[in-house]
Design a protein around this motif. Sequence first.
Motif, PDB file in Angstrom:
ATOM      1  N   SER A 159       0.843  -1.188   0.000  1.00  0.00           N
ATOM      2  CA  SER A 159       0.000   0.000   0.000  1.00  0.00           C
ATOM      3  C   SER A 159       0.879   1.239   0.000  1.00  0.00           C
ATOM      4  O   SER A 159       1.997   1.231   0.547  1.00  0.00           O
ATOM      5  CB  SER A 159      -0.895   0.011   1.246  1.00  0.00           C
ATOM      6  N   THR A 160       0.364   2.300  -0.580  1.00  0.00           N
ATOM      7  CA  THR A 160       1.096   3.567  -0.542  1.00  0.00           C
ATOM      8  C   THR A 160       1.200   4.105   0.875  1.00  0.00           C
ATOM      9  O   THR A 160       2.071   4.941   1.153  1.00  0.00           O
ATOM     10  CB  THR A 160       0.404   4.615  -1.432  1.00  0.00           C
ATOM     11  N   ASP A 161       0.366   3.638   1.773  1.00  0.00           N
ATOM     12  CA  ASP A 161       0.437   4.119   3.158  1.00  0.00           C
ATOM     13  C   ASP A 161       1.657   3.588   3.902  1.00  0.00           C
ATOM     14  O   ASP A 161       1.951   4.064   5.005  1.00  0.00           O
ATOM     15  CB  ASP A 161      -0.838   3.742   3.921  1.00  0.00           C
ATOM     16  N   GLU A 162       2.354   2.600   3.346  1.00  0.00           N
ATOM     17  CA  GLU A 162       3.560   2.094   4.010  1.00  0.00           C
ATOM     18  C   GLU A 162       4.813   2.804   3.521  1.00  0.00           C
ATOM     19  O   GLU A 162       5.937   2.444   3.895  1.00  0.00           O
ATOM     20  CB  GLU A 162       3.699   0.582   3.825  1.00  0.00           C
ATOM     21  N   MET A 163       4.644   3.840   2.706  1.00  0.00           N
ATOM     22  CA  MET A 163       5.789   4.625   2.255  1.00  0.00           C
ATOM     23  C   MET A 163       6.282   5.518   3.392  1.00  0.00           C
ATOM     24  O   MET A 163       5.490   6.197   4.044  1.00  0.00           O
ATOM     25  CB  MET A 163       5.416   5.469   1.044  1.00  0.00           C
ATOM     26  N   THR A 164       7.574   5.518   3.623  1.00  0.00           N
ATOM     27  CA  THR A 164       8.145   6.386   4.652  1.00  0.00           C
ATOM     28  C   THR A 164       8.087   7.841   4.229  1.00  0.00           C
ATOM     29  O   THR A 164       7.782   8.724   5.043  1.00  0.00           O
ATOM     30  CB  THR A 164       9.606   5.976   4.928  1.00  0.00           C
ATOM     31  N   TRP A 165       8.384   8.103   2.959  1.00  0.00           N
ATOM     32  CA  TRP A 165       8.341   9.456   2.413  1.00  0.00           C
ATOM     33  C   TRP A 165       7.311   9.492   1.288  1.00  0.00           C
ATOM     34  O   TRP A 165       7.382   8.703   0.346  1.00  0.00           O
ATOM     35  CB  TRP A 165       9.712   9.852   1.869  1.00  0.00           C
ATOM     36  N   ASP A 166       6.351  10.408   1.381  1.00  0.00           N
ATOM     37  CA  ASP A 166       5.280  10.413   0.387  1.00  0.00           C
ATOM     38  C   ASP A 166       5.705  11.119  -0.896  1.00  0.00           C
ATOM     39  O   ASP A 166       6.829  11.614  -1.028  1.00  0.00           O
ATOM     40  CB  ASP A 166       3.990  10.996   0.970  1.00  0.00           C
TER      41      ASP A 166
END
Length: 281
Positions: free
Chosen positions: A183-190
Motif C-alpha cells: 500500500s502507498t500508506d507504508e511509504m516512509t516518504w510520500d
Amino acid sequence: MPEYRRILLDGAAVQVTVDGDELVAGDGRRVKAGDARHLPPVVPSKVIAVHLNHRSRVEEFHIGLPGTPTYFHKPTSALNAHQGAIVRPEGCKWLNYEGEVAIVIGKTARNISPAEAGEYIAGYTVANDYGLHDFRDTDAGSMLRVKGSDTLCPLGPGLVTDWDFHGKRLRTYVNGEVVQDGSTDEMTWDMHYLVADIARTITLYPGDVLLSGTPANSRPVRPGDVVEVEVEGLGRLTNHIVAGPTAVRTDVGAQPTESEEVLSTALGGDWEFRGIRAPRR
C-alpha cells in the motif's frame, strides 16, 4: 479521473484519452485498447528512483532506513511501455520485478516545499523498476546497469491526473499469481516529499519521472513469464520477459556475477554474507 495514453497510431506517436475499452485521438479516431501499440505515457528528460521507501521492503531485509531518502538514476534509454518485452540478457539470471507508483512532473520545479509539490505534479502512472542484479557487485553504488539496462523501465498504461495517492493498494502478479501486495500508506516518504527533496538541487521538467519505491518480495523472473503491476486507480501495467538475442560481451568490462550479495538482494532476506562483494576481476 482523466487518463491519457500515448500510442503508435498510423505510424505516429499520438496522445489519446481512455473511453471505456477504447482509446480516442484528438481527431476522433478510435482504437481498441487491447489492439493498440502502447508507448510510454510521457517523454521524460530523466527518471529518478528512490532506493528504499516501503516499510515492508525495509523489514524484509532487516535493515534500517537513513534519515532521508537516497536515489539512483535510470537512463531514458531504459524506457519501455505497457505490453512491451523486458529483455534479460543472455548469461544473466537475476532479473527482478519491482512494482511501483511513478510520479510525473507537470511543470518546471526547483526549490519548492513539500506543501507546494502537488502543484507541480501532472499525475501518476504505474512502473516496474526492474533490476538486473547480475551486475550488482560492480554497479552497487551507481545502480547504472542494474537498473538502467535497456527495456528495464516500463511505464503505463496511462497517465492519470487528479489521483489521490493515499491508501492505494499496489499488487504485482507473475503468471497470474500475486507476488507483491502493498500500500502507498507504508511509504516512509510520500510523493510530495520526494519531489521537493529532489527539486532542491535538480531541476525537474515537465514529463520527468520519479519512482517512489517497491514493497517487499521482489524476486527473479525468467523468459516466458508475464509480469503485471496493478495500482488502485492507475490501472495494470503488463509486460513479458524475453531472452536477449546475444550474450553480454566478454572482451570488455565486468561480467555478471553470482556472489552472496547478488543472491541476497535478488532473493530477499537477511543473508549471512550480505554486503560482501565478489573479488574484482
